[in-house]
Design an enzyme around this catalytic site. Structure first.
Site, short mmCIF file in Angstrom:
data_model
loop_
_atom_site.label_atom_id
_atom_site.label_comp_id
_atom_site.label_asym_id
_atom_site.label_seq_id
_atom_site.Cartn_x
_atom_site.Cartn_y
_atom_site.Cartn_z
CB SER A 143 -0.84 -0.01 1.28
OG SER A 143 -1.46 1.25 1.46
CE1 TYR A 156 -3.80 -2.13 5.20
CE2 TYR A 156 -3.31 0.13 4.61
CZ TYR A 156 -3.66 -1.15 4.24
OH TYR A 156 -3.85 -1.46 2.92
N1 LIG Z 1 -8.65 -0.67 -1.35
C1 LIG Z 1 -7.65 0.12 -1.06
O1 LIG Z 1 -7.81 1.34 -1.04
C2 LIG Z 1 -6.29 -0.47 -0.79
C3 LIG Z 1 -5.18 0.38 -0.87
C4 LIG Z 1 -3.92 -0.13 -0.65
C5 LIG Z 1 -3.75 -1.48 -0.38
N2 LIG Z 1 -4.84 -2.30 -0.30
C6 LIG Z 1 -4.58 -3.72 -0.02
O2 LIG Z 1 -5.22 -4.52 -0.98
C7 LIG Z 1 -5.44 -5.82 -0.46
C8 LIG Z 1 -6.86 -6.25 -0.79
O3 LIG Z 1 -7.77 -5.40 -0.12
P1 LIG Z 1 -9.10 -4.83 -0.79
O4 LIG Z 1 -8.97 -3.36 -0.83
O5 LIG Z 1 -9.40 -5.57 -2.03
O6 LIG Z 1 -10.15 -5.14 0.37
P2 LIG Z 1 -11.30 -6.25 0.52
O7 LIG Z 1 -12.29 -6.10 -0.56
O8 LIG Z 1 -11.76 -6.11 1.94
O9 LIG Z 1 -10.54 -7.62 0.30
C9 LIG Z 1 -9.70 -8.17 1.27
C10 LIG Z 1 -9.69 -9.67 1.10
O10 LIG Z 1 -8.77 -10.23 2.04
C11 LIG Z 1 -9.44 -11.32 2.67
N3 LIG Z 1 -8.88 -11.71 3.96
C12 LIG Z 1 -8.83 -11.02 5.11
N4 LIG Z 1 -8.25 -11.77 6.07
C13 LIG Z 1 -7.93 -12.96 5.50
C14 LIG Z 1 -7.32 -14.16 5.96
N5 LIG Z 1 -6.93 -14.32 7.22
N6 LIG Z 1 -7.12 -15.19 5.07
C15 LIG Z 1 -7.54 -15.07 3.79
N7 LIG Z 1 -8.16 -13.97 3.30
C16 LIG Z 1 -8.34 -12.93 4.16
C17 LIG Z 1 -10.88 -10.85 2.78
O11 LIG Z 1 -11.72 -11.94 3.09
P3 LIG Z 1 -13.07 -11.78 3.95
O12 LIG Z 1 -14.08 -11.33 2.93
O13 LIG Z 1 -13.33 -13.13 4.48
O14 LIG Z 1 -12.80 -10.75 5.00
C18 LIG Z 1 -11.05 -10.29 1.38
O15 LIG Z 1 -11.25 -11.33 0.45
C19 LIG Z 1 -5.13 -5.74 1.03
O16 LIG Z 1 -3.86 -6.31 1.28
C20 LIG Z 1 -5.11 -4.26 1.30
O17 LIG Z 1 -4.29 -3.92 2.38
C21 LIG Z 1 -6.10 -1.83 -0.49
#
Ligand SMILES: NC(=O)c1ccc[n+]([C@@H]2O[C@H](COP(=O)([O-])OP(=O)(O)OC[C@H]3O[C@@H](n4cnc5c(N)ncnc54)[C@H](OP(=O)(O)O)[C@@H]3O)[C@@H](O)[C@H]2O)c1
Length: 280
Positions: A143, A156
């Site tokens: 991130s 985070y």
């Molecule tokens: N969106 C942003 O603005 C942003 C920016 C920078 C970085 N990121 C990074 O992008 C990545 C994906 O996030 P996202 O934004 O797509 O959010 P998201 O839609 O909430 O997706 C996160 C995913 O991770 C899964 N997860 C959480 N804990 C887990 C575990 N113990 N084992 C396996 N899966 C698990 C969640 O599953 P559940 O549905 O079961 O919770 C969900 O499928 C993350 O690493 C996040 O830090 C996001």
């Protein structure tokens, strides 16, 4: 058994970047193992895969990155079924918010357990197979918070800064073995991570940090509501995996490169002043 189509394992594929990346990789010709900790959440992915015409290239699999046996089982099943893992997308993650003193130790540990140890454990399980084939690509979804930290998101940022160091070391270790390690560093994108984080925020109105955190939350809510489409990140990841010589870092998103440039060029005092003004 050897399977001719390259395979990609994606963690956290039930929503957001993980879901979209699974589809984007399938569209590029990968056999995708779209893993998630709760398989009852696979419906949305399967529906979108069907609409995109790639349902046969996607297999869902249970994988909780905080459970070692779950990781080992998934990797062993993939090797038995397909005989290879070409790409690993370490995407699963969540965001713990709150001021340092307000966040209980249990929440700190849980943040690092998923975002850091989950990435390390999944990577370690896949490495022997990539090393043996002398090829592979691992993309760690970090991130912009892994390069620049804001108040109210220390757990985070701690987790993502750790992933940055981990990836830098691993990239050098794996170069002689032909395994490419890459960091994708998105700014704000419209996924569910924001809602989940806001709902679980650690604070109370009686906290001495209430006012500071409230300002940070207002800023985050504005940023997330107007954030770009996460599809952008999925497409970029699908491009990077096929690059023979990818860069280490791919910062993505609105204003991200400019912010990072300001951080590296400005005297630290000025940069902090800018951040404080932004969050007022
Ligand atoms: N969106 C942003 O603005 C942003 C920016 C920078 C970085 N990121 C990074 O992008 C990545 C994906 O996030 P996202 O934004 O797509 O959010 P998201 O839609 O909430 O997706 C996160 C995913 O991770 C899964 N997860 C959480 N804990 C887990 C575990 N113990 N084992 C396996 N899966 C698990 C969640 O599953 P559940 O549905 O079961 O919770 C969900 O499928 C993350 O690493 C996040 O830090 C996001």
């Amino acid at each position: 058994m050897s399977f001719t189509r390259p395979t990609a394992l994606v963690t956290g594929a039930s929503s957001g970047f993980g879901l979209l990346t699974s589809i984007a990789l399938a569209q590029k010709g990968y056999q995708v193992i779209a893993s998630m900790r709760d398989l009852s959440k696979s419906e949305r992915l399967l529906k979108q895969a069907e609409q995109a015409g790639v349902i046969t290239a996607i297999e869902t699999m249970a994988l909780d990155v905080t459970i070692q046996e779950s990781i080992e089982q998934a990797v062993s099943d993939i090797m038995n079924m397909y005989g290879r893992i070409d790409v690993l997308i370490n995407n699963a993650g969540f965001a713990v918010g709150g001021y340092v003193e307000d966040v209980p130790m249990e929440a700190w540990r849980s943040q690092l357990e998923t975002n850091v140890f989950g990435v390390i454990a999944t990577t370690r399980a896949v490495l022997p197979h990539m090393r043996a084939r002398k090829s592979g690509c691992i993309i760690n979804v970090s991130s912009v918070s892994g390069l620049s930290a804001f108040p109210g998101y220390a757990p985070y940022s701690t987790s993502k800064f750790a992933i940055e160091g981990f990836s830098e070391s691993l990239r050098l270790e794996m170069m002689p073995f032909g395994v490419r390690i890459v960091l994708v560093e998105p700014g704000a994108y419209q996924t569910e991570i924001w809602r989940k984080g806001f709902e679980a925020i650690h604070t109370t109105e009686s906290s001495p940090y209430w006012s500071g955190l409230s300002k940070m939350l207002d800023y985050s809510k504005r940023a997330s509501a107007t954030a770009p489409d996460p599809q952008e990140v999925a497409h970029k990841i699908a491009q990077i995996v096929d690059s023979p010589r990818p860069k280490l870092r791919y910062p993505l998103g609105r204003g991200v490169k400019m912010g990072l440039r300001a951080r590296s060029l400005l005297p630290w005092k000025w940069y902090e002043g800018l951040l404080n003004r932004l969050l007022k």
